[in-house]
Design an enzyme around this catalytic site. Structure first.
Site, PDB file in Angstrom:
ATOM      1  N   HIS A   1       6.423   9.770   1.052  1.00 21.70           N
ATOM      2  CA  HIS A   1       5.132  10.415   1.342  1.00 21.70           C
ATOM      3  C   HIS A   1       5.015  11.797   0.695  1.00 21.70           C
ATOM      4  O   HIS A   1       4.023  12.491   0.896  1.00 21.70           O
ATOM      5  CB  HIS A   1       4.872  10.535   2.855  1.00 21.70           C
ATOM      6  CG  HIS A   1       4.696   9.199   3.535  1.00 21.70           C
ATOM      7  ND1 HIS A   1       4.042   9.046   4.734  1.00 21.70           N
ATOM      8  CD2 HIS A   1       5.083   7.951   3.183  1.00 21.70           C
ATOM      9  CE1 HIS A   1       4.049   7.770   5.094  1.00 21.70           C
ATOM     10  NE2 HIS A   1       4.684   7.086   4.157  1.00 21.70           N
TER      11      HIS A   1
ATOM     12  N   ASP B   1       0.834  -1.208   0.000  1.00 20.24           N
ATOM     13  CA  ASP B   1       0.000   0.000   0.000  1.00 20.24           C
ATOM     14  C   ASP B   1       0.868   1.256   0.000  1.00 20.24           C
ATOM     15  O   ASP B   1       2.024   1.237   0.414  1.00 20.24           O
ATOM     16  CB  ASP B   1      -0.972   0.009   1.196  1.00 20.24           C
ATOM     17  CG  ASP B   1      -0.289  -0.039   2.552  1.00 20.24           C
ATOM     18  OD1 ASP B   1       0.731  -0.744   2.678  1.00 20.24           O
ATOM     19  OD2 ASP B   1      -0.749   0.635   3.491  1.00 20.24           O
TER      20      ASP B   1
ATOM     21  N   ASP C   1       8.769   4.309  -1.014  1.00 20.81           N
ATOM     22  CA  ASP C   1       8.089   3.713   0.149  1.00 20.81           C
ATOM     23  C   ASP C   1       6.893   2.911  -0.316  1.00 20.81           C
ATOM     24  O   ASP C   1       5.809   3.442  -0.423  1.00 20.81           O
ATOM     25  CB  ASP C   1       7.686   4.835   1.110  1.00 20.81           C
ATOM     26  CG  ASP C   1       7.092   4.308   2.403  1.00 20.81           C
ATOM     27  OD1 ASP C   1       7.168   3.089   2.643  1.00 20.81           O
ATOM     28  OD2 ASP C   1       6.541   5.102   3.159  1.00 20.81           O
TER      29      ASP C   1
ATOM     30  N   GLU D   1       0.041  -1.016   5.927  1.00 17.34           N
ATOM     31  CA  GLU D   1       1.101  -0.513   6.795  1.00 17.34           C
ATOM     32  C   GLU D   1       0.898   0.962   7.031  1.00 17.34           C
ATOM     33  O   GLU D   1       1.133   1.473   8.117  1.00 17.34           O
ATOM     34  CB  GLU D   1       2.473  -0.769   6.163  1.00 17.34           C
ATOM     35  CG  GLU D   1       3.642  -0.649   7.147  1.00 17.34           C
ATOM     36  CD  GLU D   1       4.194   0.757   7.279  1.00 17.34           C
ATOM     37  OE1 GLU D   1       4.949   1.006   8.229  1.00 17.34           O
ATOM     38  OE2 GLU D   1       3.876   1.623   6.464  1.00 17.34           O
ATOM     39  N   GLU D   2       0.451   1.678   5.998  1.00 16.88           N
ATOM     40  CA  GLU D   2       0.299   3.132   6.081  1.00 16.88           C
ATOM     41  C   GLU D   2      -0.993   3.531   6.792  1.00 16.88           C
ATOM     42  O   GLU D   2      -1.183   4.689   7.115  1.00 16.88           O
ATOM     43  CB  GLU D   2       0.320   3.748   4.675  1.00 16.88           C
ATOM     44  CG  GLU D   2       1.552   3.405   3.846  1.00 16.88           C
ATOM     45  CD  GLU D   2       2.817   4.137   4.308  1.00 16.88           C
ATOM     46  OE1 GLU D   2       2.783   4.761   5.374  1.00 16.88           O
ATOM     47  OE2 GLU D   2       3.823   4.053   3.590  1.00 16.88           O
TER      48      GLU D   2
END
Ligand SMILES: [Zn+2]
Length: 376
Positions: A349, A69, A100, A134-135
């Site tokens: 991000h 994700d 990421d 995870e995010e």
């Protein structure tokens, strides 16, 4: 000529897998990994898709860990290309998840493919534990997979998390632990009254200030070789009605401790509550643990990573425990050695997230070197 790792990374970025939607990323991994002898199992919990892929049935298990994700793109007009249509400019690949951590995932897969080709009868097992949460809240992701594995006695010995750990150059920093994070919501009660008649009231702000002073001034520990000293920080204080002539009835304080392995949560709670009680406060408190601290000291995994990085990049890597929490926190309590090693984290991000194209094959080689050191 585009390398295998670059091609796979582009295919992953083209799948817009904003948390918790996996958008078919894991299916792509299943196709690749099954071809080289991995048994792939999709574990769905709630809206979250997780993948557990394992090659071999013997111990020890070296598991690569990661997430498919990504965080939302932010304003599209600020991107120089569609974040889900990867584009290479000046030696960098741009796209959401480039750093990421789809580059980490692509490098894991190609490292496993090359390793298996050369060592079809490797010892132990290779595994991949991949989540699509995870995010986000991280409730139905890695933590649930780890519970499932524990229930059936599958024990991960070495966990290599592919999060972007590097600072300036690939491999300059690896993360061998994280601080713990313990938060508290504290309410201290007094008696509301008129400012002009303090003898008829009990001011909770006045009562709490000396206690907060003591908590702020306290040296909780001195840290150790791997951790800075534990830090107590107040994030919110709320009291009062907004007018000038009322002593408020209560005050609320939120604080958080980022703490080292020199302390545990029970010790922190006992020390803090002893201070609150010493000051005779009428209080209630709610504690929230969001991550236990963990540390992987010197050992096979750290050594294999250091040597492999040195061989591929020439760099003497630095061990660090800085930064926020990661999914490593869920696997560390099982006793596994845990290490985070991945690409440069400067753009994660952000708008125009990117990764250096030449780092992709080198990361794959580093992962392959770790496999060779641990499973041959
Ligand atoms: Zn990540």
């Amino acid at each position: 000529m585009e390398s295998d790792t670059l091609k796979l990374l582009k295919s992953l970025i083209e799948r817009p897998s904003v948390t918790p939607d996996d958008a078919g990323c894991q299916q792509l991994l299943v196709e690749r990994l099954s071809r080289v002898g991995f048994e792939c199992e999709t574990l769905e919990f709630g809206e979250v898709t997780n993948l557990w892929a394992r090659r071999g049935s013997a111990a020890p298990i070296l598991a690569f860990m990661g997430h498919t994700d990504v965080v939302p793109t932010g304003p599209l007009e600020e991107w120089h290309n569609d974040p889900f249509k990867p584009e290479i400019r000046d030696g960098f690949l741009y796209g959401r998840g480039a750093a990421d951590m789809k580059s980490g995932i692509a490098a894991m897969v190609t490292a496993c493919e090359c390793f298996v080709q050369q060592n079809p009868d490797h010892r132990g097992s290779i595994a991949l534990l991949i989540t699509s949460d995870e995010e986000g809240p991280a409730i139905d992701g890695t933590v649930r997979v780890v519970e499932t594995l524990e229930a059936r006695g599958e024990k991960i010995d070495w966990a290599l998390v592919g999060e972007p750990s590097s600072s300036k150059d690939l491999g300059d920093v690896i993360k061998n632990g994280r601080r713990g994070s313990l938060g508290a919501n504290l309410t201290v009660r007094g008696v509301q009254g008129h400012i002009a008649f303090p003898q008829l009231a009990d001011n909770p702000i006045h009562r709490i200030i000396p206690a907060l002073n003591e908590l702020c001034d306290l040296e909780w520990d001195q840290g150790n070789d791997f951790f800075p000293p534990s830090s107590f920080q107040i994030s919110n204080i709320n009291a009062g009605t907004g007018v000038h002539n009322i002593i408020p009835g209560q005050v609320e304080v939120h604080f958080n401790l980022r703490y080292s392995t020199e302390l545990n949560q029970q010790q922190i709670i006992e020390i803090a509550e002893a201070i609150l009680q010493k000051h005779g406060l009428d209080y209630s408190i709610e504690w929230t643990l969001s991550g236990l601290p963990f540390l992987t000291g010197e050992g096979e995994l750290v050594e294999a990573a250091q040597r492999s990085i040195k061989q591929v990049t020439g760099i003497d890597t630095k061990l660090s425990t800085a930064g926020g929490t990661s999914d490593g926190r869920f696997i560390a309590p099982t006793g596994a050695q845990v290490l985070e090693l991945g690409t440069v984290n400067a753009s994660v991000h952000k708008i125009n997230e990117h990764v250096r194209v030449s780092d992709l094959d080198r990361l794959s080689k580093i992962y392959q070197g770790i496999l060779e050191r641990l499973l041959v």
